[in-house]
Design an enzyme around this catalytic site. Structure first.
Site, PDB file in Angstrom:
ATOM      1  N   LYS A   1      67.084  22.779 -24.121  1.00  0.00           N
ATOM      2  CA  LYS A   1      65.934  22.260 -23.365  1.00  0.00           C
ATOM      3  C   LYS A   1      65.395  23.291 -22.383  1.00  0.00           C
ATOM      4  O   LYS A   1      66.035  24.298 -22.083  1.00  0.00           O
ATOM      5  CB  LYS A   1      66.310  20.950 -22.672  1.00  0.00           C
ATOM      6  CG  LYS A   1      66.358  19.804 -23.694  1.00  0.00           C
ATOM      7  CD  LYS A   1      66.501  18.448 -23.080  1.00  0.00           C
ATOM      8  CE  LYS A   1      66.472  17.403 -24.205  1.00  0.00           C
ATOM      9  NZ  LYS A   1      66.940  16.090 -23.761  1.00  0.00           N
TER      10      LYS A   1
ATOM     11  N   ARG B   1      75.003  15.725 -27.098  1.00  0.00           N
ATOM     12  CA  ARG B   1      74.006  15.792 -28.186  1.00  0.00           C
ATOM     13  C   ARG B   1      73.594  17.262 -28.316  1.00  0.00           C
ATOM     14  O   ARG B   1      73.074  17.831 -27.364  1.00  0.00           O
ATOM     15  CB  ARG B   1      72.823  14.886 -27.817  1.00  0.00           C
ATOM     16  CG  ARG B   1      71.806  14.697 -28.907  1.00  0.00           C
ATOM     17  CD  ARG B   1      70.721  13.725 -28.462  1.00  0.00           C
ATOM     18  NE  ARG B   1      69.726  13.553 -29.500  1.00  0.00           N
ATOM     19  CZ  ARG B   1      68.693  14.371 -29.696  1.00  0.00           C
ATOM     20  NH1 ARG B   1      68.511  15.414 -28.904  1.00  0.00           N
ATOM     21  NH2 ARG B   1      67.840  14.149 -30.676  1.00  0.00           N
TER      22      ARG B   1
HETATM   23  N1  HH2 Z   1      66.607  14.347 -26.169  1.00  0.00           N
HETATM   24  C1  HH2 Z   1      65.725  14.426 -27.181  1.00  0.00           C
HETATM   25  C2  HH2 Z   1      65.642  13.429 -28.144  1.00  0.00           C
HETATM   26  N2  HH2 Z   1      66.486  12.385 -28.120  1.00  0.00           N
HETATM   27  N3  HH2 Z   1      68.278  11.244 -27.114  1.00  0.00           N
HETATM   28  C3  HH2 Z   1      69.186  11.135 -26.140  1.00  0.00           C
HETATM   29  N4  HH2 Z   1      70.039  10.107 -26.117  1.00  0.00           N
HETATM   30  N5  HH2 Z   1      69.275  12.074 -25.141  1.00  0.00           N
HETATM   31  C4  HH2 Z   1      68.436  13.153 -25.098  1.00  0.00           C
HETATM   32  O1  HH2 Z   1      68.544  13.967 -24.148  1.00  0.00           O
HETATM   33  C5  HH2 Z   1      67.465  13.289 -26.133  1.00  0.00           C
HETATM   34  C6  HH2 Z   1      67.417  12.294 -27.141  1.00  0.00           C
HETATM   35  C7  HH2 Z   1      64.802  15.598 -27.240  1.00  0.00           C
HETATM   36  O2  HH2 Z   1      65.385  16.636 -27.972  1.00  0.00           O
HETATM   37  P1  HH2 Z   1      65.094  16.929 -29.523  1.00  0.00           P
HETATM   38  O3  HH2 Z   1      65.484  15.777 -30.385  1.00  0.00           O
HETATM   39  O4  HH2 Z   1      65.740  18.196 -29.898  1.00  0.00           O
HETATM   40  O5  HH2 Z   1      63.539  17.189 -29.574  1.00  0.00           O
HETATM   41  P2  HH2 Z   1      62.297  16.325 -30.034  1.00  0.00           P
HETATM   42  O6  HH2 Z   1      62.237  15.100 -29.201  1.00  0.00           O
HETATM   43  O7  HH2 Z   1      61.128  17.255 -29.815  1.00  0.00           O
HETATM   44  O8  HH2 Z   1      62.482  15.970 -31.497  1.00  0.00           O
END
Ligand code: HH2
Length: 283
Positions: free
Chosen positions: A227, A261
């Site tokens: 992030k 995660r």
């Molecule tokens: N962060 C993202 C998405 N889902 N779920 C939980 N429980 N906690 C988090 O911190 C979290 C999450 C964002 O990251 P990412 O899935 O890599 O990106 P994107 O939302 O752009 O797909």
């Protein structure tokens, strides 16, 4: 007291060591791996790789929730996630690795539960109409995350009196709503939502004071992987944030996080193995 197991569909996950939840974004636009696994074949190959690398759970997401992201049509999200989930399930079942679906939409949750998901990971903490009921009718685990606002606008004007108190109160209120609807406490995970309506300083305060969230008595999941906070602290682009992400993961588990995660599963699994063994002082 924190439950020592997480009831997760047919599984009971022991929480005696930190678990790694591998991220599989089947989106064209996710912030760190957007487009890379949009193709079904590539997504399957990546899931198999994460299983081989020691993921304890795999979290499939069909909608980006990065700051500024536009909402995804629910039919598109179902088409991205459900056939992949169905294809992956036998292999994951064989390895006793639960599949989680990262969604804010009740219809996607219901379809995922029907298709055999063992966990719903909701950045909206089951606030959508019917979401609590859909989860309550099943045996899946749920991850309730704190997010201020909506992804499109959540990074505008982020001001808190005390970010930890606000996150804690919100999560407590969502846990109570879930329990009142019949979701057993051993099915619930909470997550402070790093980067969701928070500045870099808010994220750092939350990480530093994570034990106050852990005190709520539920397993805490953290998502700091790649992030922008890691980018700000290291000056690195998304692809070069592995070491920084692992350092953040270790800081989180040292403060009581139960689930990390992560995009970089192999590196995170190895780091946690060494960290844990070193912390115990024996093999
Ligand atoms: N962060 C993202 C998405 N889902 N779920 C939980 N429980 N906690 C988090 O911190 C979290 C999450 C964002 O990251 P990412 O899935 O890599 O990106 P994107 O939302 O752009 O797909």
């Amino acid at each position: 007291m924190r439950s020592h197991v997480l009831a997760c569909g047919p599984y009971r996950l022991a929480l005696d060591r930190p678990l790694v939840m591998g991220v599989l974004n089947v989106t064209p636009d996710s912030f760190s791996d957007g487009g890379r696994y949009f193709d079904r074949g590539r997504a399957l190959a990546r899931a198999r790789e994460m299983l081989a690398h020691g993921a304890d759970l795999i979290d499939i997401g069909g909608e980006s929730t990065r700051p500024g992201a536009a909402p995804t049509d629910e039919g598109d999200e179902i088409e991205r996630v459900i056939p992949l989930l169905e294809q992956l399930r036998p292999e994951c079942d064989e390895m006793s690795v639960p599949l989680s679906v990262d969604t804010r939409k009740t219809v996607v949750m219901a379809a995922a539960i029907d298709a055999g998901a063992s966990m719903i990971n909701d950045v909206g903490a089951l606030r959508a109409p019917g979401a609590i009921e859909a989860v309550a009718r099943s045996a899946v685990a749920v991850c309730l995350m704190h997010m201020r606002g909506e992804p499109t606008t959540m990074q505008h004007d982020v001001v808190y009196t005390d970010v930890v108190d606000e996150v804690k109160n919100f999560l407590n209120e969502r846990v109570e709503a879930c329990e009142a609807a019949g979701i057993a406490s051993e099915r619930i995970v909470i997550d402070p939502g790093f980067g969701f309506g928070k500045s870099v300083d808010h994220n750092l305060v939350l990480l530093n004071r994570l034990p106050e969230i852990v005190e709520l008595g539920f397993p805490v999941a953290v998502g700091l992987s790649r992030k922008s906070t890691i980018g700000v602290l290291t000056g690195r682009d998304v692809e070069e944030r592995v070491a920084g992400s692992i350092a953040a993961a270790l800081a989180a588990v040292a403060r009581g996080a139960a689930i990390v995660r992560a995009h970089d599963v192999l590196e995170t699994v190895d780091a946690l193995k060494v960290w844990r063994t070193a912390s115990i002082g024996r093999r």
